[in-house]
Scaffold this motif. Structure first.
Motif, PDB file in Angstrom:
ATOM      1  N   LEU A   1       6.920  67.956  -4.370  1.00  0.00           N
ATOM      2  CA  LEU A   1       6.727  67.944  -6.125  1.00  0.00           C
ATOM      3  C   LEU A   1       5.750  68.831  -6.457  1.00  0.00           C
ATOM      4  N   SER A   2       5.074  69.740  -5.842  1.00  0.00           N
ATOM      5  CA  SER A   2       4.251  70.760  -6.001  1.00  0.00           C
ATOM      6  C   SER A   2       3.638  71.531  -4.943  1.00  0.00           C
ATOM      7  N   CYS A   3       3.715  73.014  -5.012  1.00  0.00           N
ATOM      8  CA  CYS A   3       3.279  73.730  -3.999  1.00  0.00           C
ATOM      9  C   CYS A   3       2.458  74.870  -4.328  1.00  0.00           C
ATOM     10  N   GLY A   4       1.241  74.654  -3.946  1.00  0.00           N
ATOM     11  CA  GLY A   4       0.224  75.872  -4.771  1.00  0.00           C
ATOM     12  C   GLY A   4       0.653  77.406  -3.954  1.00  0.00           C
ATOM     13  N   SER A   5       0.912  77.214  -2.650  1.00  0.00           N
ATOM     14  CA  SER A   5       1.278  78.622  -2.224  1.00  0.00           C
ATOM     15  C   SER A   5       2.701  78.990  -2.926  1.00  0.00           C
ATOM     16  N   GLY A   6       3.713  78.249  -3.284  1.00  0.00           N
ATOM     17  CA  GLY A   6       4.887  78.361  -3.924  1.00  0.00           C
ATOM     18  C   GLY A   6       4.789  79.267  -5.169  1.00  0.00           C
ATOM     19  N   VAL A   7       3.739  78.450  -6.108  1.00  0.00           N
ATOM     20  CA  VAL A   7       3.645  79.011  -7.370  1.00  0.00           C
ATOM     21  C   VAL A   7       3.080  80.379  -7.250  1.00  0.00           C
ATOM     22  N   VAL A   8       2.110  80.530  -6.399  1.00  0.00           N
ATOM     23  CA  VAL A   8       1.351  82.029  -6.506  1.00  0.00           C
ATOM     24  C   VAL A   8       2.488  82.903  -5.941  1.00  0.00           C
TER      25      VAL A   8
ATOM     26  N   ARG B   1       7.885  70.257 -10.208  1.00  0.00           N
ATOM     27  CA  ARG B   1       8.933  69.156  -9.999  1.00  0.00           C
ATOM     28  C   ARG B   1       7.841  68.002 -10.413  1.00  0.00           C
ATOM     29  N   GLY B   2       6.836  67.847  -9.975  1.00  0.00           N
ATOM     30  CA  GLY B   2       6.157  66.911 -10.176  1.00  0.00           C
ATOM     31  C   GLY B   2       5.591  66.645 -11.560  1.00  0.00           C
ATOM     32  N   GLY B   3       5.612  67.655 -12.315  1.00  0.00           N
ATOM     33  CA  GLY B   3       5.123  67.637 -13.630  1.00  0.00           C
ATOM     34  C   GLY B   3       3.601  68.161 -13.754  1.00  0.00           C
ATOM     35  N   VAL B   4       3.365  68.917 -12.712  1.00  0.00           N
ATOM     36  CA  VAL B   4       1.780  69.510 -12.641  1.00  0.00           C
ATOM     37  C   VAL B   4       2.133  70.997 -13.043  1.00  0.00           C
ATOM     38  N   VAL B   5       1.180  71.493 -13.993  1.00  0.00           N
ATOM     39  CA  VAL B   5       1.574  73.028 -14.219  1.00  0.00           C
ATOM     40  C   VAL B   5       0.116  73.599 -13.765  1.00  0.00           C
ATOM     41  N   LEU B   6       0.380  74.326 -12.951  1.00  0.00           N
ATOM     42  CA  LEU B   6      -0.443  75.263 -12.095  1.00  0.00           C
ATOM     43  C   LEU B   6      -0.572  76.683 -12.766  1.00  0.00           C
ATOM     44  N   THR B   7      -1.886  77.402 -12.616  1.00  0.00           N
ATOM     45  CA  THR B   7      -1.813  78.688 -13.493  1.00  0.00           C
ATOM     46  C   THR B   7      -2.178  79.802 -12.304  1.00  0.00           C
ATOM     47  N   VAL B   8      -1.517  80.672 -12.519  1.00  0.00           N
ATOM     48  CA  VAL B   8      -1.785  81.730 -11.445  1.00  0.00           C
ATOM     49  C   VAL B   8      -2.265  83.076 -12.280  1.00  0.00           C
ATOM     50  N   GLY B   9      -3.527  83.706 -11.825  1.00  0.00           N
ATOM     51  CA  GLY B   9      -3.991  84.699 -12.336  1.00  0.00           C
ATOM     52  C   GLY B   9      -4.043  85.792 -10.949  1.00  0.00           C
ATOM     53  N   GLY B  10      -4.654  87.245 -11.240  1.00  0.00           N
ATOM     54  CA  GLY B  10      -4.401  88.376 -10.668  1.00  0.00           C
ATOM     55  C   GLY B  10      -4.213  89.419 -11.269  1.00  0.00           C
ATOM     56  N   ARG B  11      -3.991  90.682 -10.532  1.00  0.00           N
ATOM     57  CA  ARG B  11      -3.587  91.756 -11.046  1.00  0.00           C
ATOM     58  C   ARG B  11      -3.026  92.658  -9.746  1.00  0.00           C
ATOM     59  N   ILE B  12      -2.197  93.696 -10.180  1.00  0.00           N
ATOM     60  CA  ILE B  12      -1.582  94.332  -9.081  1.00  0.00           C
ATOM     61  C   ILE B  12      -2.187  95.760  -9.326  1.00  0.00           C
ATOM     62  N   GLU B  13      -2.713  96.420  -7.912  1.00  0.00           N
ATOM     63  CA  GLU B  13      -3.350  97.577  -7.871  1.00  0.00           C
ATOM     64  C   GLU B  13      -2.339  98.286  -6.720  1.00  0.00           C
ATOM     65  N   ARG B  14      -1.356  99.281  -7.233  1.00  0.00           N
ATOM     66  CA  ARG B  14      -0.504  99.964  -6.181  1.00  0.00           C
ATOM     67  C   ARG B  14       0.293  98.693  -5.710  1.00  0.00           C
ATOM     68  N   ASP B  15       0.191  98.726  -4.278  1.00  0.00           N
ATOM     69  CA  ASP B  15       1.026  97.615  -3.734  1.00  0.00           C
ATOM     70  C   ASP B  15       0.169  96.499  -3.199  1.00  0.00           C
ATOM     71  N   LEU B  16      -0.819  95.943  -3.900  1.00  0.00           N
ATOM     72  CA  LEU B  16      -1.601  95.056  -3.645  1.00  0.00           C
ATOM     73  C   LEU B  16      -2.040  94.146  -4.853  1.00  0.00           C
ATOM     74  N   PHE B  17      -1.867  92.917  -4.578  1.00  0.00           N
ATOM     75  CA  PHE B  17      -2.399  91.864  -5.629  1.00  0.00           C
ATOM     76  C   PHE B  17      -3.582  91.396  -5.333  1.00  0.00           C
ATOM     77  N   THR B  18      -4.606  91.564  -6.261  1.00  0.00           N
ATOM     78  CA  THR B  18      -6.020  91.238  -5.842  1.00  0.00           C
ATOM     79  C   THR B  18      -6.664  90.323  -7.043  1.00  0.00           C
ATOM     80  N   GLY B  19      -7.702  89.736  -6.915  1.00  0.00           N
ATOM     81  CA  GLY B  19      -8.216  88.732  -7.851  1.00  0.00           C
ATOM     82  C   GLY B  19      -7.454  87.428  -8.136  1.00  0.00           C
ATOM     83  N   ILE B  20      -6.530  87.248  -6.968  1.00  0.00           N
ATOM     84  CA  ILE B  20      -5.599  86.023  -7.220  1.00  0.00           C
ATOM     85  C   ILE B  20      -6.176  84.971  -7.550  1.00  0.00           C
TER      86      ILE B  20
END
Length: 176
Positions: free
Chosen positions: A108-115, A136-155
Motif C-alpha cells: 500500500l505504501s513503500c518509503g524507499s519506492g517513493v524515494v 495506493r494506501g492513500g498516504v502522501v509521502l514527501t521526498v526532498g533533497g538535491r542533486i550534486e553532479r551524480d549524487l543525490f544529497t540531503g535526502i
C-alpha cells in the motif's frame, strides 16, 4: 528521526544518481505494450534495488499483479528489485504504486519506492524536489533533497507517523 506532532521526517544517506534505463521488452513486449508501459525503466539503488517505470495513464488501473512479477526478476537486475509504477501528476506531485520483492505483491505504501521514484523523476526533469507522492494506501509521502553532479544529497522522507499495532512479548516468546 525528527518527531513533529504526527509527522516524521527521516534523513537518508546519499544516493548515486540512476544509471541508464534498461529495456522492459526483454521480458514480454506484448504484455507491456498492452498495459501501456514504456519500453524502458530506470534502475536505482536507494538502500535496496528499485526499478522505476513511468506511465502516462492513471496508475490506479494498471494490472500490477500481471506486470510487476516479471519486472521484479528482470535479467539485468541480479538481486531482483522493487518495481515502482509512476505517473507524473504535476511539477511537484507523483502517483506511485509498488510491487515489492520479498513480499511478492503490491504494498500500500513503500518509503524507499517513493524515494527512488522521486529521485529518478527529478533527475529526468519531470519534477522538482521536494515532491509529494501519493501511494495506493492513500498516504502522501514527501521526498526532498538535491542533486550534486551524480549524487543525490540531503535526502529526506516525510510522512505521517501512526501507531498501527501494539503488542507485548511475554517471557515465553523469548524461549526456544
Amino acid at each position: 528521526v525528527l518527531f513533529r506532532s504526527e509527522t516524521v521526517t527521516l534523513a537518508l544517506p546519499d544516493v548515486l544518481a540512476p544509471s541508464e534505463p534498461i529495456a522492459l521488452s526483454l521480458i514480454d513486449p506484448d504484455r507491456y505494450a498492452a498495459a501501456g508501459l514504456p519500453p524502458t525503466g530506470t534502475p536505482i539503488h536507494v538502500g535496496v534495488p528499485h526499478l522505476v517505470v513511468f506511465v502516462s495513464d492513471d496508475v490506479a488501473g494498471l494490472p500490477i499483479d500481471r506486470v510487476g512479477p516479471p519486472l521484479r526478476r528482470h535479467a539485468l537486475l541480479p538481486e531482483g528489485a522493487n518495481v515502482n509504477f509512476v505517473r507524473v501528476a504535476g511539477p511537484n506531485r507523483l502517483d506511485v504504486r509498488t510491487w515489492e520483492r520479498g513480499v511478492e505483491a503490491e504494498t500500500l505504501s513503500c518509503g524507499s519506492g517513493v524515494v527512488a521514484s522521486s529521485l529518478v523523476a527529478a533527475q529526468r526533469g519531470h519534477v522538482e524536489l521536494p515532491v509529494a507522492c501519493g501511494t495506493r494506501g492513500g498516504v502522501v509521502l514527501t521526498v526532498g533533497g538535491r542533486i550534486e553532479r551524480d549524487l543525490f544529497t540531503g535526502i529526506t522522507l516525510t510522512g505521517d507517523g501512526r501507531e498501527i499495532y501494539r503488542a507485548e512479548l511475554t517471557e515465553e516468546a523469548w524461549k526456544e
